[in-house]
Design a protein around this motif. Structure first.
Motif, PDB file in Angstrom:
ATOM      1  N   ARG A   1      -8.084   1.814  -4.176  1.00 34.28           N
ATOM      2  CA  ARG A   1      -7.053   0.787  -4.039  1.00 34.28           C
ATOM      3  C   ARG A   1      -6.129   0.722  -5.260  1.00 34.28           C
ATOM      4  N   ALA A   2      -6.695   0.778  -6.464  1.00 37.11           N
ATOM      5  CA  ALA A   2      -5.874   0.694  -7.679  1.00 37.11           C
ATOM      6  C   ALA A   2      -4.915   1.883  -7.763  1.00 37.11           C
ATOM      7  N   GLN A   3      -5.395   3.057  -7.406  1.00 32.47           N
ATOM      8  CA  GLN A   3      -4.535   4.240  -7.445  1.00 32.47           C
ATOM      9  C   GLN A   3      -3.465   4.163  -6.356  1.00 32.47           C
ATOM     10  N   PHE A   4      -3.843   3.667  -5.174  1.00 37.71           N
ATOM     11  CA  PHE A   4      -2.875   3.486  -4.085  1.00 37.71           C
ATOM     12  C   PHE A   4      -1.761   2.540  -4.525  1.00 37.71           C
ATOM     13  N   ASP A   5      -2.143   1.418  -5.154  1.00 40.67           N
ATOM     14  CA  ASP A   5      -1.143   0.454  -5.624  1.00 40.67           C
ATOM     15  C   ASP A   5      -0.226   1.061  -6.686  1.00 40.67           C
ATOM     16  N   LEU A   6      -0.784   1.881  -7.573  1.00 37.63           N
ATOM     17  CA  LEU A   6       0.032   2.558  -8.591  1.00 37.63           C
ATOM     18  C   LEU A   6       1.058   3.477  -7.929  1.00 37.63           C
ATOM     19  N   ILE A   7       0.636   4.223  -6.930  1.00 38.30           N
ATOM     20  CA  ILE A   7       1.553   5.118  -6.206  1.00 38.30           C
ATOM     21  C   ILE A   7       2.622   4.304  -5.496  1.00 38.30           C
ATOM     22  N   ALA A   8       2.217   3.221  -4.843  1.00 40.14           N
ATOM     23  CA  ALA A   8       3.175   2.370  -4.130  1.00 40.14           C
ATOM     24  C   ALA A   8       4.218   1.797  -5.084  1.00 40.14           C
ATOM     25  N   ARG A   9       3.783   1.348  -6.259  1.00 36.40           N
ATOM     26  CA  ARG A   9       4.731   0.802  -7.252  1.00 36.40           C
ATOM     27  C   ARG A   9       5.641   1.881  -7.832  1.00 36.40           C
TER      28      ARG A   9
END
Length: 173
Positions: free
Chosen positions: A158-166
């Motif tokens: 989830r943290a990596q997904f959010d980083l990619i999304a941002r």
């Protein structure tokens, strides 16, 4: 017939039978063969992406999962390559995804017409059998037919997904 000819013929029949057995007992279907007469892919997505994170390893591709599917080449959409893709959202019936690559793009000099990173490192994961470090391309959003997804590869943290999304330009969570 000579013995050598019979041996060759029998060998060919055995090989044909083995090939038929392998393709019918295979658990993962191979991607459909693409040619110039095949239906055109729906094209890349243009617009604001509303990202979501809802992975479930249930056989269906969901946002937050890395799946394997056919990705058309930008320069010739009638050709392409089977590769891992991070699903980041939906556009009606289509999945929206970002392609992965094991090639190191961030170490190469940028010759981009626009500012900002095009690739982000995500490390190695279960989506790659050889566990090679991967990168996600940020500036090309693929529109994918859910029926064209060959298999689920992994769930993105989830943290990596959010980083990619941002990191993606024009993205909203």
């Amino acid at each position: 017939m000579t013995t050598a000819r019979w041996t060759r013929r029998l060998g060919a029949l055995v090989q044909r039978a083995l090939r038929a057995t392998r393709t019918t007992s295979r658990r993962e279907p191979t991607p459909p063969r693409r040619d110039r007469t095949a239906a055109r892919p729906p094209g890349d997505f243009v617009g604001t992406v509303r990202t979501s994170y809802a992975p479930r390893l249930d056989g269906d591709a969901d946002p937050g999962e890395i799946v394997w599917t056919w990705v058309p080449f930008e320069e010739d959409p009638s050709r392409g390559k089977d590769r891992p893709v991070l699903v980041i959202g939906r556009d009606g019936p289509w999945l929206l995804g970002l392609m992965l690559s094991s090639k190191d793009h961030t170490a190469t000099p940028r010759r981009e017409p626009h500012p900002g990173p095009r690739w982000i490192d995500i490390g190695a994961g279960a989506w790659d059998a050889r566990r090679r470090p991967s990168e996600v391309r940020l500036d090309r959003v693929l529109r994918i037919d859910p029926q064209a997804v060959r298999r689920e590869g992994a769930i993105m943290d989830r943290a990596q997904f959010d980083l990619i999304a941002r990191s993606r330009p024009g993205s909203r969570s």
